[in-house]
Design an enzyme around this catalytic site. Structure first.
Site, mmCIF file in Angstrom:
data_model
loop_
_atom_site.group_PDB
_atom_site.id
_atom_site.type_symbol
_atom_site.label_atom_id
_atom_site.label_comp_id
_atom_site.label_asym_id
_atom_site.label_seq_id
_atom_site.Cartn_x
_atom_site.Cartn_y
_atom_site.Cartn_z
ATOM 1 N N ASP A 522 -37.406 -96.669 59.480
ATOM 2 C CA ASP A 522 -36.955 -97.222 58.230
ATOM 3 C C ASP A 522 -36.596 -98.755 58.551
ATOM 4 O OD1 ASP A 522 -35.087 -96.222 58.662
ATOM 5 O OD2 ASP A 522 -34.811 -95.915 56.661
ATOM 6 N N THR A 524 -33.890 -101.368 60.799
ATOM 7 C CA THR A 524 -33.622 -101.486 62.686
ATOM 8 C C THR A 524 -32.759 -101.387 63.015
ATOM 9 O OG1 THR A 524 -32.156 -103.952 61.844
ATOM 10 C CG2 THR A 524 -34.420 -104.650 62.153
#
Length: 677
Positions: A522, A524
């Site tokens: 969802d 980095t």
């Protein structure tokens, strides 16, 4: 204090004749405006909505006209533009406690911020039948029937003494191969098939089931031991006006508990007071959501001054639910209005208290009603992908075996039909028993042609049973046990910091260790290390990015001579360090303000831990944002080290000199704080 300056210059240049005429026309038009505007026509949607959900709205002008403490400035356009603006601003004053000196009592201002009681009324109302009533310091009344509140003990085991055998067998027979082997055992027990030692066919299946049962029993015994240790931990509970140790499993809803720093919370409890004068507490929720950053919780100011033994009241809260990020409740302390409670006022079971000396709270959810237990689905029956694949292969081989045996039985039926007249004399198929002299019409065990075909099918299954070898499953169970033993004994997987060995909690999924099939991300930081690093800075147009071969910052010496060294080292630019230490001019001042802002304008909490060497401690910065942590570590590396933070002040070490900044904040009803240094 800054000197007061006028909002506009004292004098304005004269207006041209054309604009003066427009101003005069505007003043004449303003004289025709009524002192009170009519109320707006209510919307048809609001008019036909239910009475309990209609919120009547009025215009600001009508609201102000009805209020005796608020008046409008008349003739706003009279005089010059500066005088009109000044008069309009002076006509609204916020009155706290009646009136202020120099302010007319009749003037006031409608506040755009709502009070605590107004905010409580805006929350979703709890009906009595949907709420739980918790009486503070009165556990007997809170738990009286028909409340049905469970105790604080937890149970994560899968089996009991009575349910172990049937439930374990039920779970094991989810493997298709075990059902196949059970069918073979049943076929070997049929006397018409002529199996010499049918009991021997039970041994391989019994061995596999026994090994798996022992393994599952050992895993569940470890869960039982962990539950026992958890339930027998001690907590400080208020009994008879004195905090006394009490086992976790004996804690009841309504009791007041005291938790000190670095302790784990035994239940879900509402904060009543903390060691901080402003009611702030810090918790670590790594056991709930995996986040190691500190979270802030608050105690209501209405409950802070009262000693715990003298505190009495009732908390009306929602019934237990799984939402760990929400909480809706009110507390009534025999005051004029109930005080609202939110998610920032509750501490959940499993959280660990950090950077706070102690907190006092009242238990509202215990045992299986706690949010962490409601989100726990129990011990699942884990199956590896290899086992799932073997089930699919077993089904395919079973279909092949069925087809093969069906063909054999079909051909046998055709042969019996073609030679039906010769069966009396054909060896191995003779129906007549000529050896019996007493019964000349005696026959062998002949059950008819249809039954012989069925028996032929069963015999074929026994003959071709090696298509699905049971030895494969025996070998797999033995290999898994061996793998678990070698993983536990592996020295490369030993944690020297905690002095703990590798633990293999589920022996069924050894082959899935390290295997990845799907990756859900969802953000980095999910796929990376989620660690922010300070690389360089630009101050007043100058780039300070020459950090190659530079040092790792500096350490801070405490008042007791103890060296505080930041946990994370940051590479610095020597030019920027020299500018901060000995520089002069506008650029140096901007650089100092920049790093001072990095060290102070954040929510980081400094924690000093024991270091590796004597007389040295590790300074660790904990907070909710890794970005803030990286910036504060960078400020410490450049000489601006945050060494202490409380709710009232901040202490920053600037190249060996301590500077203190006082926090000025305002706290609303839900506990959020807006601060400035």
């Amino acid at each position: 204090m800054r000197p007061e300056r006028p909002l506009l210059p004292p004098s304005t240049p004269p207006l041209p004749p054309s604009q003066q005429a427009d101003e005069a026309a505007g003043e004449a038009a303003m004289d025709d405006v009524p002192t009170r505007l009519p109320d707006p026509v209510p919307s048809s949607i609001l008019r036909h909505s239910p009475a309990n959900s209609v919120r009547r709205t009025r215009s600001l002008r009508s609201l102000l006209a009805d209020s005796p403490s608020v008046t409008f400035a008349a003739n706003l356009r009279s005089g010059s533009k500066a005088e009109s603006i000044a008069s309009s601003l002076e006509s609204f004053h916020f009155q706290r406690d009646g009136s202020k000196s120099g302010t007319p009592a009749g003037l006031g201002r409608v506040s755009t911020r709502r009070s605590a009681s107004e905010r409580a009324g805006s929350q979703r109302d709890l009906r009595d039948e949907d709420a739980r009533f918790v009486y503070i310091n009165d556990a007997d009344r809170t738990n009286a029937p028909p409340a049905g509140i469970p105790d604080n003990s937890i149970h994560t085991t899968k089996y009991s003494v009575l349910t172990f055998l049937p439930r374990n067998l039920y779970e094991q027979f989810h493997r298709v191969a075990y059902l196949y082997f059970l069918v073979l055992v049943a076929l070997n027990m049929v006397p018409q098939l002529g199996v010499l030692t049918p009991a021997v066919s039970v041994l391989p299946l019994a061995f596999v089931l026994g090994v798996t049962a022992v393994k599952d029993a050992y895993e569940d015994w470890r869960r039982h031991r962990s539950d026992k240790n958890e339930n027998n931990r001690t907590a400080s509970v208020l009994v008879g006006g004195v905090f006394q140790p009490k086992r976790w499993k004996e804690v009841q809803v309504g009791e007041v508990l005291r938790v000190v720093a670095n302790e784990t919370l035994p239940c879900d409890m509402v904060l009543l007071s903390t060691s901080d004068p402003t009611g702030v507490a810090y918790v670590q929720t790594i056991n709930l959501d995996g986040e190691s950053n500190l979270k802030t919780r608050y105690a209501k100011q209405e409950t802070m001054p009262t000693p715990p033994e003298a505190l009495a009241g009732v908390i009306k809260c929602e019934r237990p639910n799984r939402n760990i990020y929400g909480f809706l409740a009110t507390v009534d302390l025999d005051g004029p209005r109930a005080v609202s409670l939110g998610p920032s006022n509750i501490m959940l079971r499993g959280c660990e208290l950090k950077n706070t000396a102690w907190v006092v709270g009242v238990a509202v959810y215990t045992g299986r009603d706690t949010k962490v237990m409601l989100n726990s689905s129990g011990a699942p029956s884990k199956r590896s992908r290899l086992e799932t694949h073997m089930n699919r292969e077993t089904l395919m081989l079973a279909v092949v075996l069925f087809v093969l045996c069906f063909v054999v039985a079909l051909l046998a039926g055709i042969w019996l039909g073609d030679h039906g007249d010769d069966l009396a004399v054909i060896p191995f198929f003779r129906k007549r028993d000529f050896s019996s002299r007493d019964d000349p019409d005696g026959t062998y065990n002949w059950y008819g042609m249809g039954a012989e075909v069925v028996f032929t099918f069963m015999k074929s299954v026994i003959q071709f049973q090696v298509i699905i070898p049971i030895a494969l499953y025996i070998s797999m169970e033995l290999v898994r046990v061996g793998q678990a033993f070698f993983m536990v004994q592996d020295r490369h997987m030993f944690d020297e910091k905690r002095e703990a060995k590798f633990q293999c909690r589920a022996l069924n999924i050894n082959e899935d260790l390290g295997q990845i099939k799907y990756v859900f991300s969802d953000k980095t930081g999910t796929l990376t290390e989620n660690r922010m690093e300070f690389r360089c800075a630009s101050v007043r147009g100058a780039d300070f990015s020459d950090t190659d071969g530079a040092g790792d910052g500096h350490s801070v010496t405490d008042e007791d001579g103890v060296v505080l060294r930041p946990k994370t080292a940051v590479r610095t630019d020597p030019r920027l360090v020299a500018l901060l230490r000995d520089g002069a001019g506008a650029r140096a001042d901007r650089a100092r303000d920049f790093f001072l802002a990095l060290a102070t304008c954040n929510t980081i909490v400094p924690i000093a831990a024991d270091g590796a060497a004597a007389g040295e401690r590790v300074l660790e910065y904990q907070g909710e944002s890794p970005d803030e942590q990286a910036l504060v570590y960078a400020a410490a590396a450049y000489g601006y080290a945050l060494v202490e933070r409380t709710s009232g002040h901040i202490i920053v070490d600037v190249f060996g000199a301590r500077q203190s900044a006082r926090m000025i904040g305002r706290r609303d009803a839900m506990g959020s704080i807006a601060k400035r240094a």
